[in-house]
Design an enzyme around this catalytic site. Structure first.
Site, PDB file in Angstrom:
ATOM      1  N   GLN A 161      12.978  14.973  11.972  1.00  0.00           N
ATOM      2  CA  GLN A 161      11.790  14.200  12.322  1.00  0.00           C
ATOM      3  C   GLN A 161      10.603  15.105  12.597  1.00  0.00           C
ATOM      4  O   GLN A 161       9.475  14.812  12.208  1.00  0.00           O
ATOM      5  CB  GLN A 161      12.049  13.291  13.532  1.00  0.00           C
ATOM      6  CG  GLN A 161      13.018  12.175  13.236  1.00  0.00           C
ATOM      7  CD  GLN A 161      12.647  11.403  11.985  1.00  0.00           C
ATOM      8  OE1 GLN A 161      11.593  10.790  11.905  1.00  0.00           O
ATOM      9  NE2 GLN A 161      13.499  11.451  10.965  1.00  0.00           N
ATOM     10  N   ASN A 220      -3.433   5.962   6.204  1.00  0.00           N
ATOM     11  CA  ASN A 220      -4.167   6.750   7.199  1.00  0.00           C
ATOM     12  C   ASN A 220      -4.996   5.826   8.111  1.00  0.00           C
ATOM     13  O   ASN A 220      -4.865   4.602   8.062  1.00  0.00           O
ATOM     14  CB  ASN A 220      -5.060   7.794   6.496  1.00  0.00           C
ATOM     15  CG  ASN A 220      -6.133   7.135   5.619  1.00  0.00           C
ATOM     16  OD1 ASN A 220      -6.433   5.947   5.766  1.00  0.00           O
ATOM     17  ND2 ASN A 220      -6.700   7.901   4.709  1.00  0.00           N
ATOM     18  N   GLU A 256      -1.408 -36.076  29.772  1.00  0.00           N
ATOM     19  CA  GLU A 256      -2.332 -35.061  29.260  1.00  0.00           C
ATOM     20  C   GLU A 256      -3.659 -35.677  28.803  1.00  0.00           C
ATOM     21  O   GLU A 256      -4.524 -34.964  28.302  1.00  0.00           O
ATOM     22  CB  GLU A 256      -1.658 -34.267  28.124  1.00  0.00           C
ATOM     23  CG  GLU A 256      -0.457 -33.467  28.636  1.00  0.00           C
ATOM     24  CD  GLU A 256       0.167 -32.535  27.604  1.00  0.00           C
ATOM     25  OE1 GLU A 256      -0.233 -32.596  26.418  1.00  0.00           O
ATOM     26  OE2 GLU A 256       1.042 -31.738  27.986  1.00  0.00           O
ATOM     27  N   HIS A 273      -2.466 -39.646  20.773  1.00  0.00           N
ATOM     28  CA  HIS A 273      -1.088 -39.175  20.627  1.00  0.00           C
ATOM     29  C   HIS A 273      -0.119 -40.285  21.028  1.00  0.00           C
ATOM     30  O   HIS A 273       0.828 -40.602  20.311  1.00  0.00           O
ATOM     31  CB  HIS A 273      -0.837 -37.946  21.510  1.00  0.00           C
ATOM     32  CG  HIS A 273      -1.402 -36.667  20.979  1.00  0.00           C
ATOM     33  ND1 HIS A 273      -2.742 -36.449  20.840  1.00  0.00           N
ATOM     34  CD2 HIS A 273      -0.792 -35.520  20.553  1.00  0.00           C
ATOM     35  CE1 HIS A 273      -2.945 -35.228  20.367  1.00  0.00           C
ATOM     36  NE2 HIS A 273      -1.773 -34.636  20.172  1.00  0.00           N
ATOM     37  N   ASP A 304      16.876   7.192   6.225  1.00  0.00           N
ATOM     38  CA  ASP A 304      15.572   7.294   5.559  1.00  0.00           C
ATOM     39  C   ASP A 304      15.679   6.979   4.076  1.00  0.00           C
ATOM     40  O   ASP A 304      14.699   6.595   3.450  1.00  0.00           O
ATOM     41  CB  ASP A 304      15.007   8.714   5.715  1.00  0.00           C
ATOM     42  CG  ASP A 304      14.459   8.943   7.103  1.00  0.00           C
ATOM     43  OD1 ASP A 304      14.070   7.964   7.749  1.00  0.00           O
ATOM     44  OD2 ASP A 304      14.432  10.110   7.545  1.00  0.00           O
ATOM     45  N   HIS A 344       8.152  15.958   9.840  1.00  0.00           N
ATOM     46  CA  HIS A 344       7.255  14.941   9.283  1.00  0.00           C
ATOM     47  C   HIS A 344       5.796  15.227   9.618  1.00  0.00           C
ATOM     48  O   HIS A 344       4.902  14.963   8.821  1.00  0.00           O
ATOM     49  CB  HIS A 344       7.589  13.547   9.849  1.00  0.00           C
ATOM     50  CG  HIS A 344       8.555  12.787   9.009  1.00  0.00           C
ATOM     51  ND1 HIS A 344       8.276  12.428   7.718  1.00  0.00           N
ATOM     52  CD2 HIS A 344       9.792  12.307   9.271  1.00  0.00           C
ATOM     53  CE1 HIS A 344       9.304  11.759   7.218  1.00  0.00           C
ATOM     54  NE2 HIS A 344      10.252  11.674   8.132  1.00  0.00           N
ATOM     55  N   TYR A 358       0.846  -1.190   0.000  1.00  0.00           N
ATOM     56  CA  TYR A 358       0.000   0.000   0.000  1.00  0.00           C
ATOM     57  C   TYR A 358       0.885   1.245   0.000  1.00  0.00           C
ATOM     58  O   TYR A 358       1.778   1.373   0.832  1.00  0.00           O
ATOM     59  CB  TYR A 358      -0.911   0.028   1.235  1.00  0.00           C
ATOM     60  CG  TYR A 358      -1.899   1.164   1.138  1.00  0.00           C
ATOM     61  CD1 TYR A 358      -3.147   0.952   0.573  1.00  0.00           C
ATOM     62  CD2 TYR A 358      -1.563   2.451   1.539  1.00  0.00           C
ATOM     63  CE1 TYR A 358      -4.048   1.998   0.430  1.00  0.00           C
ATOM     64  CE2 TYR A 358      -2.456   3.497   1.392  1.00  0.00           C
ATOM     65  CZ  TYR A 358      -3.691   3.266   0.833  1.00  0.00           C
ATOM     66  OH  TYR A 358      -4.574   4.297   0.664  1.00  0.00           O
ATOM     67  N   GLU A 366      12.141   5.059  18.048  1.00  0.00           N
ATOM     68  CA  GLU A 366      12.178   4.573  16.664  1.00  0.00           C
ATOM     69  C   GLU A 366      13.580   4.796  16.077  1.00  0.00           C
ATOM     70  O   GLU A 366      14.174   3.887  15.519  1.00  0.00           O
ATOM     71  CB  GLU A 366      11.124   5.342  15.847  1.00  0.00           C
ATOM     72  CG  GLU A 366      11.049   4.916  14.393  1.00  0.00           C
ATOM     73  CD  GLU A 366      10.173   5.837  13.562  1.00  0.00           C
ATOM     74  OE1 GLU A 366       9.891   6.982  14.008  1.00  0.00           O
ATOM     75  OE2 GLU A 366       9.788   5.432  12.453  1.00  0.00           O
ATOM     76  N   HIS A 367      14.084   6.027  16.206  1.00  0.00           N
ATOM     77  CA  HIS A 367      15.426   6.384  15.711  1.00  0.00           C
ATOM     78  C   HIS A 367      16.272   6.857  16.884  1.00  0.00           C
ATOM     79  O   HIS A 367      15.830   7.735  17.635  1.00  0.00           O
ATOM     80  CB  HIS A 367      15.355   7.527  14.703  1.00  0.00           C
ATOM     81  CG  HIS A 367      14.465   7.268  13.530  1.00  0.00           C
ATOM     82  ND1 HIS A 367      13.231   7.859  13.390  1.00  0.00           N
ATOM     83  CD2 HIS A 367      14.640   6.494  12.427  1.00  0.00           C
ATOM     84  CE1 HIS A 367      12.677   7.458  12.242  1.00  0.00           C
ATOM     85  NE2 HIS A 367      13.501   6.629  11.642  1.00  0.00           N
TER      86      HIS A 367
END
Lengths: 434, 434
Positions: B259, B214, B415, B420, B361, B262, B130, B327-328
């Protein structure tokens, strides 16, 4: 009645497509109840845990204490037979060993432009393991969820387990002790997940929550995701057995039933190239069902969701396998590794006639928490990676910044992000002056 | 006004905790609108895409055609300046190279019990990328999302991008071409995500959907998760710069603003050990803001969410860094690699004074899609792993099944899963007879 398909029937593609889209679960919408439970735990902490535990588990955990004492853990551990304890230890050791082999390596190199690049793997700091009460209260599940976290290096690992009416399975507590978990709390449901995500006076908040649970637990994990990490939400179990006619049909029938006995909505599928063999397996299934304690569950699963597909040639079955993207794939055929290497979508593969799927549920070593419902197309089983994260890094020298910086400035200008460009150009100007 | 803190102030812990829990986004609840859009696309396919695109993008995509023609792609590619094209190629090559180094290795070994174990990595078969329209329509983002998929070996890679009023950024189309994407569709929003998840007459369904968007796109990804895989949903960008006083304050100020520009809800934080240097950086920020085209956005971010923390000693700032889990992270200090190795939680680290974040970036190579809002505690940046999955495998011989099988039977009995146990014991019996 088990569904019988043949790849030579005219409507095979249509019938097979129906198998792929078969719905086995009805999604119960519990989001509002869960939301109110999560909010109550956020607001009232331990008090909310006491109330919900009294209500849902009929247990006064306020008086008894939320946390299992060291003494209780020791007692549970010592109550196990030496045979069971040895089996759990064998399983824990083998799971630890495989997951150690799985550990990723960090990266650190300098490339042709003189840029130093790499990535470092670090464990998450803390993780919470949810263990269900009731019928799915399995010590093997404790090991499979806890060992990868331990191997990954998670420092703070806590476990929550509901104790309805105050009852707990000592094998589950012993498995936790074997896995190195010392912090265990008597709480379950959405309230336990909320406690792990937000913390209470007694229970510490963690960074990652894993482990199976019912619809409330699954929805609670969805709701706290983002605040904390979660594992994938698993659906009912599945097995796909690809078997030629040189197998003992009783073996293959037992393998199909080993998943069917989990859940009435579990699914077992057999692909074979011999209709007579298919029939022998069906008979052997009926025969086993006569003596198996969980015959009712296994029979419901087999009758409603079992499928037998007869193909012209085993080698041609690969596209069917990839389309089914099974949680468990058993290859009871000649040259199974050749086939295995060609498989694109499967959670785990059990190779050859002497590898029943159940060996992977307990002691083989790879994780038994695996992607279901065809999600193996895009996801993987639980692993050390689920308890680690990568941090990439980059270092430029004045020379390498001069080499790659101008391209960054061009792209920043194109994107209209001039401060990005400025942070590079302001350095390049000074480098030029040197 | 930017928030100024000092680690020596009496209420520092409280103030710092407030920074950690600072809310920068208001969650818009679009789940119902998105649900109806997703259902419409499932029901009506292309027709729904035509209608939504007419409504939201004011564009008659039915007449124009959903898919970009080869000719349109060529034309867009050829319209770029040679400087821009060269910069995109440099970026594509460097991103490809880093992600190739990141490729995981398969595992295949036989252990002491004679069990053959391993795991094989395979790419997902198909992925959808996307790309947002409008202000976040970045060619660098196309490269960062597409190149890891290409390197991982994803065979079918498609892109969707809204073209409001029919307008598209040729650089975005050129970046797609450079990344080897030939299938691009003129559609955006929740309807594009639904088309990628469920398929329409024109758009193929994929196994994994990635890329920013978005609130509608993010919610649509949440709703189709399970049917397909998705990447993490990113919040507004952040940078944390740790800088001593031997830096040029103008460089550090530019980094903070890169940053901040942005998004008004982006966050830039400076940690330094010198109050005078902090003041110089603040002045330099104001100075840069006088000439930057995106000064209004950057200034809003800096005034509302910017933080300067003065610490007694740079070495003591590590717990603050890990708590912020940025993040950075930029390390403009002496011996930055020593510090870098000790960092537990960060999306990406920019090491040394000559490595502005912006280089990452665009052209450094590691991915710029990174965990935000402190999720670096439990998650990682986009990588080849996001486009691959692991299948584990195990093979027992009669001998190794005899070695580990009994423990599996013991655990299965414990169990209450007798089928099994049966699938193992039925083989062991035959092995014993041999």
């Amino acid at each position: 009645m088990v569904l019988r398909l043949s790849s030579s029937q005219p409507d095979f593609e249509q019938q097979f497509a129906a198998v792929l889209t078969m719905k086995r679960e009805s999604a119960e919408d519990v989001s509002e109840s869960v939301h109110s439970i999560v909010e109550a735990v956020k607001d009232k902490g331990d008090k909310a845990l006491y109330d919900f535990t009294a209500k849902f588990d009929r247990f006064d955990v306020e008086t008894y204490g939320l946390r299992f004492s060291e003494n209780e853990i020791e007692t549970a551990y010592n109550s196990l037979t030496s045979e069971l304890l040895a089996a759990l230890k064998k399983a824990a050791d083998r799971i630890a060993s495989f997951h150690q082999n799985q550990m990723p390596h960090s990266l650190d190199y300098t490339d042709d432009d003189g840029v130093r690049l790499g990535q470092q793997w670090r464990p998450v700091s803390s993780a919470g393991l949810y263990v269900p009460g009731g019928t799915a209260n399995y010590p093997s599940s404790v090991l499979m969820n806890a060992m990868p976290a331990k191997v990954a290096g998670v420092e703070n690992l806590v476990m929550v387990v509901p104790t309805p009416d105050g009852v707990v399975n000592p094998a589950v507590i012993a498995a936790a002790k074997l896995a190195g978990i010392h912090e265990i709390y008597r709480v379950g449901g959405a309230q336990a997940v909320a406690a792990l995500a937000y913390g209470t006076e007694t229970i510490p908040s963690v960074d990652k929550i894993v482990g199976p649970g019912n619809a409330f637990v699954a929805e609670a994990k969805r709701q706290v995701y983002g605040k904390v990490g979660i594992d994938a939400i698993a659906g009912p179990s599945e097995i796909l057995v690809v078997a030629d006619n040189t197998n003992d049909p009783r073996w293959i029938a037992a393998d199909l039933l080993s998943q069917a006995e989990h859940d009435p909505v579990a699914q077992s599928i057999l692909i074979t190239d011999d209709p007579a063999f298919a029939q022998s397996v069906e008979l052997a299934v009926q025969n086993h069902l006569r003596t198996l304690p969980r015959a009712q569950i296994a029979s419901a699963s087999w009758e409603n969701y079992g499928v037998i597909i007869v193909v012209g040639d085993i080698d041609n079955s690969l596209p069917l396998v990839d389309a089914l993207a099974p949680e468990h794939l058993e290859l009871a055929i000649e040259n199974p590794h050749e086939y295995r290497e060609k498989v694109t979508h499967a959670g785990a593969i059990f190779v050859g006639r002497y590898t029943p799927e159940a060996i992977g549920d307990y002691v083989a070593g790879p994780n038994h928490v695996l992607p279901t419902a065809r999600t193996a197309r895009f996801s993987s089983g639980l692993s050390v990676y689920d308890f680690m994260k990568r941090t990439t890094f980059v270092e430029c020298t004045p020379e390498s910044l001069a080499a790659i910086g101008p391209a960054a400035i061009t792209l920043a200008e194109e994107e209209g992000l001039q401060a990005h460009g400025l942070s590079v150009s302001i350095r390049l100007e000074d480098i030029d002056k040197q």
